[in-house]
Design a protein around this motif. Structure first.
Motif, short mmCIF file in Angstrom:
data_model
loop_
_atom_site.label_atom_id
_atom_site.label_comp_id
_atom_site.label_asym_id
_atom_site.label_seq_id
_atom_site.Cartn_x
_atom_site.Cartn_y
_atom_site.Cartn_z
N ILE A 1 0.40 -6.06 -4.66
CA ILE A 1 0.13 -7.31 -3.93
C ILE A 1 -0.88 -7.07 -2.81
CG2 ILE A 1 1.14 -9.10 -2.46
CD1 ILE A 1 3.77 -8.72 -4.03
N VAL A 2 -0.70 -5.98 -2.06
CA VAL A 2 -1.58 -5.69 -0.92
C VAL A 2 -2.98 -5.29 -1.39
CG1 VAL A 2 -1.97 -4.10 1.01
CG2 VAL A 2 0.31 -5.10 0.64
N PHE B 1 -8.63 -5.05 -4.61
CA PHE B 1 -9.30 -3.78 -4.90
C PHE B 1 -8.91 -3.25 -6.27
CE2 PHE B 1 -8.47 -4.10 -0.29
CZ PHE B 1 -9.78 -4.27 0.13
N LEU B 2 -7.64 -3.38 -6.63
CA LEU B 2 -7.19 -2.88 -7.93
C LEU B 2 -7.82 -3.63 -9.09
CD1 LEU B 2 -3.38 -2.30 -7.20
CD2 LEU B 2 -5.17 -0.58 -7.36
N ILE C 1 8.53 1.67 4.29
CA ILE C 1 7.94 1.45 5.61
C ILE C 1 6.74 2.35 5.88
CG2 ILE C 1 8.35 1.66 8.10
CD1 ILE C 1 11.18 0.67 7.64
N LEU C 2 6.87 3.67 5.67
CA LEU C 2 5.80 4.60 6.04
C LEU C 2 4.47 4.31 5.33
CD1 LEU C 2 4.96 7.06 7.72
CD2 LEU C 2 5.63 8.49 5.78
N PRO C 3 4.46 4.06 4.01
CA PRO C 3 3.17 3.83 3.34
C PRO C 3 2.45 2.56 3.80
CG PRO C 3 4.89 4.34 1.74
CD PRO C 3 5.56 4.08 3.04
N PHE C 4 3.18 1.64 4.40
CA PHE C 4 2.56 0.39 4.86
C PHE C 4 2.48 0.34 6.39
CE2 PHE C 4 4.05 -0.53 0.61
CZ PHE C 4 2.94 -1.17 0.06
N PHE D 1 1.84 -8.43 6.77
CA PHE D 1 1.07 -7.79 7.85
C PHE D 1 -0.09 -6.98 7.28
CE2 PHE D 1 4.09 -7.72 11.77
CZ PHE D 1 4.28 -9.09 11.61
N SER D 2 0.11 -6.31 6.16
CA SER D 2 -0.97 -5.52 5.53
C SER D 2 -2.08 -6.44 5.03
CB SER D 2 -0.42 -4.69 4.37
OG SER D 2 0.52 -3.74 4.82
N ASN D 3 -1.70 -7.60 4.50
CA ASN D 3 -2.70 -8.56 4.03
C ASN D 3 -3.58 -9.07 5.17
OD1 ASN D 3 -2.59 -8.87 1.17
ND2 ASN D 3 -0.58 -9.84 1.37
N ILE D 4 -2.97 -9.26 6.33
CA ILE D 4 -3.76 -9.68 7.50
C ILE D 4 -4.78 -8.60 7.85
CG2 ILE D 4 -3.66 -10.16 9.98
CD1 ILE D 4 -0.86 -11.38 9.47
N SER D 5 -4.33 -7.35 7.87
CA SER D 5 -5.20 -6.24 8.26
C SER D 5 -6.35 -6.04 7.28
CB SER D 5 -4.39 -4.95 8.37
OG SER D 5 -3.38 -5.07 9.34
#
Length: 851
Positions: free
Chosen positions: A45-46, A50-51, A161-164, A500-504
Motif C-alpha cells: 500500500i505504501v 513505486f512497485l 512498527i520499526l520498518p515504517f 503517516f508513511s503515505n503523507i511522507s
C-alpha cells in the motif's frame, strides 16, 4: 435467581477465555506468517506508486541527494565495473579520485546489485530494493524480539512498527538511512545470539555488511553496541559482575574484528582516504567550532528557513517529531529546525509513546535505576547539543542515525511493557492516563503562538485521535474484551503507519521549474521517458563525441541535468564523461587543495568542499585541465571567451556542442616555476594566466624541489599581465608553447596511462590529475617521484631525452586489505567449521545418552 445469574456469568467468562485462548493460539501458531503478511500488505500500500513503476524512488525536493548523489554514483558504479576488472581510480569523479572511497564510504546495497542490471532499469532499482529492505527489517526485528521471548502478539506489533518508522520511510529517500535500519535489525538479532552464546557465525557477517556499506557507521554502531550491551547486561544480570561484563565485551570485540577483517578488501583504502580527507584533517573540519560549545548550553537556534523567530526551535522540533515526521510540514514545506531530512527523525509509532512508561511497573528497584539512567542518557544527548556533537566526534551538527537509536530504546521499553501486560493482564491505569495527558499537552502546547501555520493541524488532530484510541484500547486490553482490543490495536497500528508513511512519500508539493506546475516530489515514469533530466540531449552529444574522439579529454557541461531543486554536479558520472565538478561528502583531498589554491573554493567552508564547482567559471583553467568540449544551452555570443576560443560543432535539440580551437592534451611540459607563496598574492585572473606559463611549486609537496629551482626559470609577479593587456594571441601562444613537448599516449585506462615523450631540455611533465599516494610512476622502467604541483596536481621531473612513461594506480593499503580479508576469511571458515563439528558432536553425545 442469583445462583442462576452467577452460573451464567461464569459460563460466559469461560467462553470468553476460550475465544481468547483460541486467538492467542492462532497468533502463537502463525505469528511469523501473520507478521510478514501484515508488513507486506502495508508495504504494498505504501510503496504502490513505486512497485507498479508509476514513479521512481528518486525525489526532487529536499531529498535531492537521491538524484544528485545516489543515482550518479549508482550509474557510474555500474558502468565502471563493466569497463574495469577491479575498483580503483575514476576520472569521472571531480578531476579524478578513488572510486573505492566513494562506494564504501557512502554506499548502499543497490550499488552491489546494479552491475547485474541494464542501464534503463537503474532509475527504478530503488523501488524494489527499498521494499526488500523493509521486509528484511521486519524479519530480523521479528527474530530479535522472539529471541527476547516476548509474547507472539508483540512480535506482530513490533515487526510492523520499526520498518515504517520515520528513519526508514523518510531516511530511505536518501537510501543509506533505510539500509542503516535493516542493519540495526540484523545487528540486534546477532548481538542477542552472541550474548546468549547460541550463534557466533552471524555477528561477523553483520559487521562485514556495516563496514562495506558505510565505514564511519562502524564507529557509530560500535557506540550503540557498547551502550546496548551494557544496558542489557545491567538489566538482566542479578549483580554487576565486572569479569563477566568484560568477557562479554571481549567476545563482541573479537568477532567484530573478524567481521572488519573480512571487509578489509574494501575498507582499508577508505580509512586511508577519510583520515586524509578535507572533512577530517582539512581546514573545513567542524571540530574546533563544535567542541568549543559548553556542555550545559541549550540549542537556542531561533530562526528557521522561513525566517520566523522561534526560540528553542530545536527542542520544539525534537518533541513534535516524535508524534509525526510531518507535523511541522512535509518536504519543502517543513518549518522546523534544520531541514526535513536532517532534523530528528524520531517517530516510531504513537503506541510506543503511550506504552513505554508502563515498563517501570514491572521492574525491580535495580532495573528501574538502569532503565531510568539509560533513558536519561538519551535525553541528555538530544537536549544538550554538546553531547550530540561529541557522539559525532564533533564532525557535524545533525541527528541522522542518532534519531534511530533514541527511538529504538523507546520502542524496546514499549514492546517489553506490552508483552508483560499481555502475559499478566496488568496495566497501570494511573500511568496510562497521566502519560496520555502529558502527551496531549506536549502535542497541543502553543509552541508557535506568534507564527501562523507552523504545525499541520490535520496531522495534529490525527495524532490526538490515535493517542486517545490507544489509551482506551490498552485499558480494554486487560478486560474480558481483550481479544477485540488486540485485533483493534493491530488494525489501528496498521492504519497509522500506512497513513503517516503515505503523507511522507506522496504529500510533498514541488513546483516544477520547467512547467511551473505543482506536482509530487518523486520522479514520475513520464519524466524518465521524456527528453529531460538525465535523459536529455546531453546523451546525444556524448554519443557523438565518443564515436568521434577516443583520446583523453575533459568536457565542461555548463548546465545541470538533474530534475531536483538543487543543481546536479555529478553529471559526468551519469553521462560517462570526464569533467571537473563534484558533489560528494568525501571529495579527494588534493582535488580540493587545487581548487582552493586557485581561489575557486574556500577550504574553510565545509559546504564548498562538498559542492566543489570545479572549473566551470574558469575557462583558462579548463584549458590547463585538458578540457576539449563544451556542452551548453545558452548562446555563444553571451560568453566572450567561449566565442573566440571554441568552435561550434553540432546542435542536439536544445543542447549545443563546442570544441576548443587549440587543445592541450593530458601530459605536457613546463620549464618555469613559481613558488606557492608568491602565487597566493596574485588575482584570480593572473593565477589563471600564469597557470599556462609556470607550475606552482612548494617545498613540502615537491621531492624534486631543489632540482626544479636550480634548473628552471622562476616566474615572478613582474611577468604577469593585466586583464586589459590580455589577448587571445597571447593565450594561444602559451598553449602552443606547452604543446611543444607532450606525452604521446599509447595506452590509457582509468587506472593506467602509458606513453612516450622526447624533450630537448630538463622539464616537468605535468598531469592535471589530483595527486594520490596510490599513483606510482615509472620513467624508462625505473620508479620516479611524483611531485605535487599547482597545490594538488601531479608532475614528474624529466631529464632531456626520450622517455617511456608509465602511471599505474592502486588504491593505498589495497594490498594490505587483500591480505587482511584473506586472513579474516581463513579464520572465519575455521571457526565456522569448528562450530558445525561441535554441534554434531553434541547431538551424537545426546543420542548415545538416550540409548
Amino acid at each position: 435467581m442469583k445462583k442462576s445469574t452467577n452460573k451464567t456469568k461464569i459460563i460466559s467468562a469461560k467462553k470468553d477465555n476460550l475465544k481468547l485462548n483460541k486467538f492467542d493460539v492462532f497468533i502463537g501458531k502463525y505469528k511469523i506468517y501473520l507478521s510478514l503478511s501484515i508488513v507486506i500488505i502495508a508495504g504494498i500500500i505504501v510503496f504502490k506508486e513505486f512497485l507498479f513503476l508509476k514513479s521512481a524512488y528518486l525525489f526532487k525536493d529536499i531529498a535531492s541527494d537521491s538524484i544528485n548523489g545516489y543515482f550518479p554514483f549508482l550509474s557510474h558504479y555500474q558502468a565502471y565495473l563493466k569497463e574495469n576488472s577491479f575498483l580503483g581510480w575514476s576520472f569521472n569523479i571531480g578531476m579524478g579520485q578513488s572510486i573505492v572511497n566513494l562506494i564504501t564510504a557512502q554506499s548502499d546495497i543497490t550499488y552491489f546489485i546494479s552491475s547485474f542490471l541494464t542501464k534503463s532499469s537503474l532509475p527504478f532499482i530503488a523501488n524494489y530494493i527499498e521494499f526488500f529492505k523493509l521486509i528484511v527489517t521486519a524479519i530480523f526485528f521479528y527474530l530479535y524480539l522472539k529471541n527476547l521471548k516476548l509474547s507472539p502478539y508483540v512480535l506482530v506489533i513490533g515487526s510492523l512498527i520499526l520498518p515504517f518508522s520515520s528513519f526508514f520511510i523518510i531516511g530511505g529517500n536518501w537510501q543509506i538511512f533505510s539500509s542503516q535500519v535493516f542493519l540495526l535489525a540484523m545487528l540486534l538479532f546477532a548481538l542477542e545470539k552472541l550474548y546468549s552464546k547460541k550463534m557466533y557465525w552471524f555477528f561477523p557477517i553483520v559487521i562485514f555488511l556495516i563496514s562495506i556499506t558505510q565505514i564511519f557507521s562502524l564507529y557509530v554502531y560500535g557506540v550503540f553496541i557498547f551502550i546496548y550491551t551494557l544496558f542489557r547486561f545491567l538489566s538482566v544480570e542479578d549483580r554487576l559482575d565486572y569479569k563477566k561484563l568484560i568477557l562479554v565485551y571481549l567476545n563482541i570485540f573479537v568477532f567484530s574484528v573478524l567481521g572488519f577483517l573480512l571487509s578489509s578488501f574494501f575498507t582499508f583504502n577508505v580509512i586511508h582516504e577519510l583520515i586524509n580527507g578535507p572533512r577530517v584533517g582539512g581546514e573545513s573540519s567542524y571540530f574546533k567550532t563544535l567542541s568549543s560549545v559548553t556542555f550545559y548550553s541549550l540549542d537556542n537556534d531561533s530562526t528557521n528557513k522561513f525566517g520566523y523567530g522561534i526560540p528553542f526551535l530545536h527542542l520544539k522540533t525534537l518533541i513534535l517529531r516524535f508524534f509525526s515526521s510531518d507535523i511541522l510540514g512535509t518536504g519543502l514545506n517543513y518549518k522546523g529546525w534544520y531541514n526535513y531530512m536532517e532534523a530528528p527523525m524520531s517517530y516510531i509509532g504513537l503506541i510506543t509513546l503511550v506504552l513505554f512508561p508502563q515498563i517501570f511497573q514491572f521492574l525491580n528497584k535495580k532495573q528501574k535505576i538502569v532503565y531510568s539512567s539509560f533513558l536519561g542518557f538519551w535525553i541528555l544527548i538530544c537536549v544538550f547539543p554538546f553531547f550530540r556533537y561529541a557522539f559525532w566526534l564533533f564532525t557535524g551538527d545533525y541527528y541522522r542515525i542518532l534519531s534511530l537509536f533514541v527511538s529504538f530504546f523507546l520502542l524496546f521499553f514499549a514492546l517489553n511493557a506490552l508483552s508483560k501486560i499481555d502475559s499478566s493482564n496488568k496495566i497501570s491505569i494511573k500511568t496510562l492516563i497521566i502519560t496520555t495527558i502529558v502527551l496531549l499537552i506536549l502535542l497541543f502546547f502553543p509552541y508557535f503562538s506568534k507564527v501562523v501555520n507552523v504545525i499541520n493541524k490535520e496531522i495534529q488532530n490525527s495524532v490526538a485521535f490515535f493517542l486517545i484510541s490507544y489509551t482506551i484500547l490498552l485499558y480494554v486490553f486487560t478486560t474480558k474484551y481483550k481479544q477485540v482490543a488486540k485485533i483493534l490495536i493491530i488494525l489501528l497500528v496498521f492504519i497509522e503507519v500506512v497513513s503517516f508513511s503515505n503523507i511522507s512519500l506522496y504529500k510533498r508539493d514541488f513546483i516544477n521549474r520547467r512547467t511551473g506546475f505543482k506536482e509530487n516530489a518523486n520522479v514520475s515514469k513520464r519524466e524518465i521517458k521524456q527528453k529531460i533530466g538525465y535523459n536529455d540531449f546531453t546523451n546525444d552529444a556524448m554519443s557523438f563525441i565518443s564515436e568521434k574522439d577516443k583520446g583523453f579529454f575533459r568536457v565542461n557541461k555548463e548546465f545541470p541535468s538533474g530534475l531536483a531543486i538543487h543543481s546536479s554536479m555529478n553529471d559526468a558520472m551519469v553521462f560517462n564523461f570526464y569533467g571537473t565538478q563534484s558533489y560528494s561528502s568525501f571529495n579527494q583531498k588534493y582535488y580540493i587543495n587545487f581548487l582552493s589554491g586557485f581561489n575557486i573554493i574556500d577550504p574553510k567552508i565545509e559546504t564548498q568542499t562538498r559542492w566543489a564547482q570545479g572549473l566551470n567559471s574558469r575557462p583558462i583553467l579548463q584549458t590547463l585541465a585538458s578540457t576539449k568540449y563544451q556542452i551548453r544551452k545558452s548562446s555563444i555570443d553571451s560568453d566572450f571567451f567561449i566565442k573566440y576560443a571554441y568552435d561550434s560543432i553540432k546542435q542536439f535539440g536544445d543542447v549545443k556542442l563546442l570544441q576548443i580551437k587549440h587543445f592541450l592534451p593530458l601530459g605536457f611540459c613546463y620549464d618555469k616555476y613559481i613558488s606557492s607563496d608568491d602565487f597566493k598574492i596574485f588575482s584570480d585572473f593572473n593565477k589563471d594566466v600564469t597557470s599556462l606559463k609556470a607550475l606552482v611549486i612548494d617545498t613540502k609537496g615537491a621531492p624534486d624541489y631543489k632540482k626544479i629551482t636550480n634548473s628552471f626559470t622562476e616566474f615572478s609577479i613582474k611577468d604577469t599581465i593585466s586583464v586589459a593587456a590580455f589577448t587571445f594571441d597571447n593565450y594561444f601562444f602559451n598553449i602552443f608553447k606547452l604543446k611543444e613537448d607532450t606525452l604521446k599516449i599509447s595506452y590509457r585506462s582509468q587506472n593506467e596511462i602509458k606513453g612516450e615523450i622526447e624533450i630537448k631540455s630538463d622539464k616537468i611533465l605535468f598531469f592535471s590529475i589530483p595527486f594520490d599516494e596510490g599513483w606510482k610512476a615509472k620513467v624508462d622502467g625505473n620508479e620516479a617521484k611524483i611531485n605535487i604541483v599547482d597545490f594538488g596536481l601531479m608532475g614528474i621531473y624529466l631529464e632531456k631525452g626520450k622517455h617511456k612513461i608509465e602511471l599505474v594506480y592502486e588504491a593505498p593499503w589495497f594490498k594490505y586489505g587483500k591480505i587482511a580479508s584473506l586472513a579474516g576469511l581463513f579464520i572465519y571458515l575455521i571457526l565456522f567449521g569448528y562450530n558445525i563439528i561441535k554441534k554434531r558432536q553434541t547431538k551424537l553425545t545426546a543420542k548415545e545418552e538416550l540409548k
